[in-house]
Design an enzyme around this catalytic site. Structure first.
Site, PDB file in Angstrom:
ATOM      1  N   ASP A 160       3.484  -4.728  -5.561  1.00  0.00           N
ATOM      2  CA  ASP A 160       3.888  -6.053  -5.071  1.00  0.00           C
ATOM      3  C   ASP A 160       5.412  -6.138  -4.946  1.00  0.00           C
ATOM      4  OD1 ASP A 160       1.343  -7.054  -4.855  1.00  0.00           O
ATOM      5  OD2 ASP A 160       1.371  -8.156  -6.746  1.00  0.00           O
ATOM      6  N   GLU A 178       0.836  -1.211   0.000  1.00  0.00           N
ATOM      7  CA  GLU A 178       0.000   0.000   0.000  1.00  0.00           C
ATOM      8  C   GLU A 178       0.868   1.258   0.000  1.00  0.00           C
ATOM      9  OE1 GLU A 178      -2.847  -0.518  -0.838  1.00  0.00           O
ATOM     10  OE2 GLU A 178      -3.181  -2.581  -0.219  1.00  0.00           O
TER      11      GLU A 178
END
Ligand SMILES: [Zn+2]
Length: 688
Positions: free
Chosen positions: A592, A528
């Site tokens: 990611d 995030e």
């Protein structure tokens, strides 16, 4: 309607706090690494995902009511079980019950009343169908569109693909160039298939899907009472309108650039752009505050829509309205329409075999429509007092790692680094649940009227969203409900948000070691945070304004590195001949990759050179990578994999593991992989 919501998307629900109160929590998951699920026959350097998940995938077939099944889904089911207990207790008849519990109990009872719902059949649609039948002018047509919009037909009702969008979307959003204010927005919409490309692609499978969709349209019109011939004509009309709308819709990948969906103009400009739609009447009827300007996200769409309003006949439009009304209500109507809707959206597109048991659909529906009422009881039950504090500690560790990552980044100049660090400092963290709960008391909930309850709850939500226009931004608002197993970064708020739902195994476990927790929730936090600096996020400044804080040279370096990731993921096969689109998934893949790297750095900080006594035969670094991979273990039906690759910004689980570790020298080192291993990319990509 925020245009850049960057989520983790694990597709699930769940519980932190006292682990003894989490139902069915497997002790094995609690330790972060599940040794029984390791595939001893696979070399981790050859296929790490298979090594970490092979036996799990074999022993966890996809349940009939799902198209996908993963570790996150297990958590979601555990959570649904918690919600069910809360709701069944709340729904038991008790005249003395009041407040939030009474509200969610009555709603759930109305949803569980299957005999009543079947007995009423299509009655709930009749008044609206009569209104549509009575339309005699374009003016009346616009009035009906506004009416249906104000009733929330565009709001989705749950997991299956049910988000209608009648012609276009109207709502509110934070002004991309003025992060303090909320403006009105009109955006493209109007399609019954998941994306514009579904209308045009000429491969065999796409043709098959279109045929299936046309059959579905016919079936729905027949259920509405049309003759076979009438249904065929109506289906043809709807498909024609949607194809025309698809033609003027902006492609998904282009929509990823925030500048492509930001065209602020006055209401008069919009009127000049698309005069056929009586905007003044529309805004008044839909209940929008009188503000002078708005964002017309895709001007070309509204130009095309304008032409279509003139060229399509009133009969065409009436069928189009009937279809959207039926589609948007189907999940809460009797077996006929609900079943038809599931057969196409759940089965043909989503790959599920059976519709979910009613209680699951009803628990989810309560979460969708009254989520911050149900969420209060959920949080009381599951979210321990220390949950927030422990999570904040982890976030601080990840932020520290990202700071060091930026400071030592080889490709960025000092001046841009300074800006990036300022942005990182400004990120706010929201953990668990909102400080102030939404007040739903103005919605009338009746125990015997599911369709009415849904319409009133949706109308409440539309009014709530439109009510924000022209007012200051509420930075405390959540876009996910507390039981959600997911997380998001909001580039316009510059904040990260972690619902209580995700703060538990396999992501977070109070009883697990640092290696497992950094590999689990740590990588999610890192993901995030990295969104603030992906291809979308990097275009927003610390306050959430769309503004360019990059030097040209640094931006060019970023693009070069991002292109490496886009190329890498574009080679990954989802199913059959369908590959991932590395440009569509670029932001998620960047997150990611960056997320796992900074989680690894945070773990190294926590270990501070010490090697803790081995919990098993693995080093802490190995445990870190295994715990991360195992949080992703998933099975997909072919349909679900195809839908995901064609519409979703997240890669399939396998690539969220192998695509990332193969870029990390840290992984190669942890597993002593020879340089020529498949999990060691010769041309490794790295952005952050
Ligand atoms: Zn994400």
């Amino acid at each position: 309607m925020r245009h850049a919501k960057l989520v983790l998307m694990v597709l699930t629900l769940c519980v932190l706090g006292d682990p003894t109160r989490a139902p069915h929590a497997e002790s094995v998951a609690r330790r972060g690494v599940d040794e029984a699920s390791l595939d001893a026959g696979v070399d981790p350097c050859v296929d790490f995902y298979q090594y970490a998940c092979g036996p799990w995938m074999k022993s966890h077939p996809i349940p009939p009511d799902r198209g996908t099944w993963g570790r996150g889904s297990e958590l979601e089911e555990r959570n649904l079980a918690v919600l069910r207990e809360i709701l069944e207790k709340a729904a038991a008849p008790d005249p003395g019950r009041t407040g939030v519990e009474r509200m969610i109990g009555d709603f759930y009872a109305s949803c569980m009343d299957e005999p009543g719902i079947e007995a009423r059949g299509l009655d709930p649609l009749k008044p609206e169908l009569q209104r549509i039948a009575a339309i005699k002018s374009k003016k009346a047509l616009v009035a009906e569109i506004a009416r249906l919009h104000s009733q929330g037909v565009n709001l989705g009702l749950g997991r299956e693909y049910t988000g209608t969008s009648l012609l276009f979307r109207f709502g509110s959003e934070q002004d991309a160039k003025d992060a303090t204010s909320v403006i009105a927005v009109v955006d493209q919409g109007g399609l019954g298939l998941p994306d514009r490309d579904y209308y045009f692609k000429d491969d065999a499978k796409s043709g098959e899907t279109r045929d299936g969709y046309r059959d579905h349209l016919m079936r729905v019109f027949e259920l509405l009472g049309d003759s076979k011939q009438g249904a065929a004509l109506a289906a043809k009309r709807v498909f024609g309108i949607e194809t025309a709308l698809a033609r003027v819709s902006l492609e998904k990948v282009k929509r990823r650039d925030p500048l492509n969906v930001y065209h602020k103009m006055t209401r008069n400009d919009l009127k000049a752009l698309a005069p056929a739609l009586e905007w003044k009447d529309y805004f008044l009827a839909v209940g929008a505050p009188q503000t002078p300007d708005l964002n017309v996200a895709v001007p070309d769409f509204f130009k095309g829509l304008d032409t279509l309003l003139d060229t399509a006949s009133l009969d065409d439009w009436k069928d189009y309205l009937r279809w959207n009304l039926a589609r948007s209500s189907a999940p809460v109507l009797g077996r006929g329409l609900a079943g038809a809707s599931f057969d196409f959206y759940g089965k043909t597109l989503g790959g599920a075999r059976e519709i979910s048991p009613r209680w699951k659909r009803c628990a989810s529906l309560t979460d969708v429509l009254l989520g911050e009422a149900l969420g209060q009881l959920y949080v009381e039950r599951t979210f321990g007092a220390q949950g927030k504090e422990r999570t904040l500690k982890l976030v601080a560790a990840l932020e520290k790692a990202l700071r060091r990552d930026i400071e030592t980044l080889p490709w960025m100049t000092e001046v841009t680094k300074k800006q990036a660090l300022a942005k990182l400092e400004a990120i706010r963290n929201k953990i668990g649940y909102p400080d102030a709960w939404r007040d739903y008391r103005s919605i009338r909930i009746a125990r015997d009227d599911l369709a009415g309850n849904v319409t009133r709850a949706r109308a409440f939500e539309v009014a709530r969203r439109l009510g924000k226009i022209g007012r200051p931004v509420d930075r405390g608002e959540w876009l996910m409900t507390p039981p959600t197993v997911n997380a998001y970064y909001d580039p316009q708020m510059n904040n990260i948000n972690f619902p209580a739902g995700i703060l538990q195994p396999p992501y977070y476990d109070n009883g697990a070691d640092d290696a497992a927790n950094f590999g689990g929730i740590g990588s999610v936090i890192g993901h995030e945070l990295t969104h603030g600096f992906d291809d979308q996020g990097r275009k927003f400044d610390p306050r959430g304004n769309l503004s360019d804080w990059w030097t040209d040279a640094d931006a060019a370096e970023f693009e070069k590195r991002a292109a490496c990731l886009a190329d890498e993921y574009s080679a990954f096969v989802a199913v059959g001949d369908v590959k991932h689109n590395g440009r569509l998934t670029l932001g998620e893949n960047t997150a990611d990759n960056g997320g796992l790297r900074i989680a690894y750095m945070a773990l190294e900080d926590a270990l501070a050179g010490a090697s803790p006594p081995a919990a098993d035969r693995f080093t802490p670094e190995q445990r870190f990578f295994i715990a991360n991979a195992q949080a992703w273990c998933s099975n997909y039906t072919d349909e679900a994999a195809r839908l995901r690759a064609q519409t979703n910004e997240h890669s399939l689980a396998k690539y969220r593991v192998n695509g990332v570790v193969s870029n990390m020298p840290e992984f190669q080192k942890a597993f002593s992989c020879p340089a020529a291993s498949p999990m060691v990319r010769q041309d490794a990509c790295r952005v952050w």
